[in-house]
Design a protein around this motif. Structure first.
Motif, short mmCIF file in Angstrom:
data_model
loop_
_atom_site.label_atom_id
_atom_site.label_comp_id
_atom_site.label_asym_id
_atom_site.label_seq_id
_atom_site.Cartn_x
_atom_site.Cartn_y
_atom_site.Cartn_z
N GLU A 114 0.71 -1.18 0.07
CA GLU A 114 -0.38 -0.39 0.09
C GLU A 114 0.71 1.16 0.18
O GLU A 114 0.50 1.74 -1.36
CB GLU A 114 -0.70 0.16 1.27
N ALA A 115 2.12 1.02 0.54
CA ALA A 115 3.12 2.50 0.72
C ALA A 115 3.16 2.50 -0.89
O ALA A 115 3.63 4.38 -1.10
CB ALA A 115 4.09 2.20 1.65
N GLU A 142 1.91 1.81 -3.57
CA GLU A 142 1.03 1.70 -4.66
C GLU A 142 0.55 3.59 -3.92
O GLU A 142 -0.16 3.89 -5.23
CB GLU A 142 -0.39 0.92 -4.04
N ASN A 143 0.58 4.56 -2.81
CA ASN A 143 0.34 5.46 -2.85
C ASN A 143 1.49 6.94 -3.07
O ASN A 143 1.18 7.70 -3.62
CB ASN A 143 0.22 5.73 -0.79
N ARG A 144 2.41 6.27 -3.01
CA ARG A 144 3.73 6.83 -4.01
C ARG A 144 3.38 7.01 -4.94
O ARG A 144 3.78 8.08 -5.95
CB ARG A 144 5.33 6.40 -3.27
N SER A 179 1.30 6.23 -7.29
CA SER A 179 -0.47 7.27 -7.52
C SER A 179 -0.28 8.93 -7.54
O SER A 179 -0.85 9.36 -8.06
CB SER A 179 -1.40 7.01 -6.20
N LYS A 180 0.82 9.16 -6.86
CA LYS A 180 0.51 10.60 -6.28
C LYS A 180 1.59 11.21 -7.85
O LYS A 180 2.28 10.50 -8.71
CB LYS A 180 1.44 11.18 -5.12
#
Length: 336
Positions: free
Chosen positions: A328-329, A331-333, A335-336
């Motif tokens: 998740e970490a 994926e979040n990066r 997606s930014k």
């Protein structure tokens, strides 16, 4: 069998709806339910914001009404699993929480599928159970489609379930052979630098497939089937020029196949065969500028109704819970 939930009346009006007690008849199974050093209980406490106190053959559930109700259902389900003779793994806790919450939200179909054992995959050594809705859908897709894709991050059980279904179909006589393949793509270490002949160089890339097979078939039987080439494990390049009939075929790590390799592999599908493609779009090890065959196939074939496309997310990770957090970490990066 678990006796259900009893409200404790400890005299504190404010806590009347906040402290429940659940009793279990078999103390030995209760020990397995709690886990080593009560780590299973600790996981439930963390996930559901509840406190669990063990008293003999009973557990006190302290928290708000919703949390205690959910915890009681999860504990009952896990205990019944142990009663049926199945093992209890750390990841089963997260699965049961999801199932119970889905049931509370009206999604009862999934709970019925699991409770009736309809998604179980039986092999010679063990019975495999899908642990999330995406995994269950993937297994269903492997049964209903001659060609199916499983796309998602590492640790979501794509390869493991694909191989399990293949072994199950082989045991049932639905296919004559199992063929497992992977692209032998280097990820930081050159094949030529590794010691040994070509088999020695390639086998490390195939090891996850060997590992999965070892989980499902006795060692002597597996060795004999491999020797007889009834089960084949080979690099993707070795598939060229073949027509694979009456076989169960898996291409793993398909994100590292080129577009030409993917086309070549897909067109190997012969009469009476089933084919599974698994991959992770976030782990492409191809050289810069080389298009991934998995991405190409997804774009070109997504509208063909006879082909099943199944997607996994970090929520479907069944390894250590920290793996899901790590994915998740990233994926979040991205997606930014």
């Amino acid at each position: 069998m678990a006796h259900g939930v009893l409200i404790q009346t400890d005299g504190d009006k404010e806590k009347l709806d906040k402290c429940n007690q659940i009793e279990f008849a078999d103390n030995k199974l209760l020990i397995d339910l709690c886990g080593e050093f009560d780590r299973n209980l600790a996981e439930l406490e963390n996930k559901l914001a509840i406190q669990i106190v063990r008293r003999g053959n009973a557990l006190d559930l302290i928290g708000d009404k919703s949390s205690t109700k959910t915890s009681a259902q999860v504990l009952n389900s896990l205990y019944q699993r142990l009663e049926s003779g199945k093992s209890l793994e750390y990841s089963d806790i997260d699965r049961e929480i999801r199932l119970v919450l889905d049931g509370m939200n009206g999604s009862t179909d999934q709970m019925e599928m699991f409770s009736n054992g309809l998604s179980e995959i039986r092999t010679r050594k063990k019975t495999v159970e899908p642990r999330t809705e995406a995994q269950r859908s993937f297994v269903k897709s492997l049964t209903n489609n001659e060609l199916a894709f499983g796309i998602g991050p590492a640790g979501t059980g794509k390869t493991y379930l694909a191989v399990a279904v293949g072994v199950s179909k082989f045991i049932a006589g639905e296919v004559d052979k199992i063929i497992l393949s992977r692209p032998a793509v280097e990820a930081g270490e050159k094949l030529g630098y590794l010691p040994g002949d070509m088999k020695d160089k390639v086998d490390p890339y195939m090891q996850p497939l060997y590992d999965a097979l070892n989980d499902f078939l006795p060692a002597k039987q597996l060795a004999k089937l491999i020797e007889e080439k009834t089960i084949e494990i080979a690099p993707l390049a070795f598939m060229r020029g073949r027509t694979l009939a009456h076989s169960y075929i898996v291409l793993d790590e398909a994100q590292n196949a080129t577009s030409m390799q993917m086309k070549m592999f897909l067109t190997r599908l012969g009469e009476g065969s089933r084919m599974v493609i698994t991959g992770d779009r976030s782990q492409i090890d191809l050289p810069n500028g080389v298009r991934s065959g998995l991405l190409d196939a997804e774009n070109l074939l997504a509208t063909i109704s006879q082909i099943g496309f199944n997607y996994f997310t970090s929520k479907d990770v069944v390894r250590h819970p920290l793996v899901s957090t790590i994915i998740e970490a990233y994926e979040n990066r991205n997606s930014k």
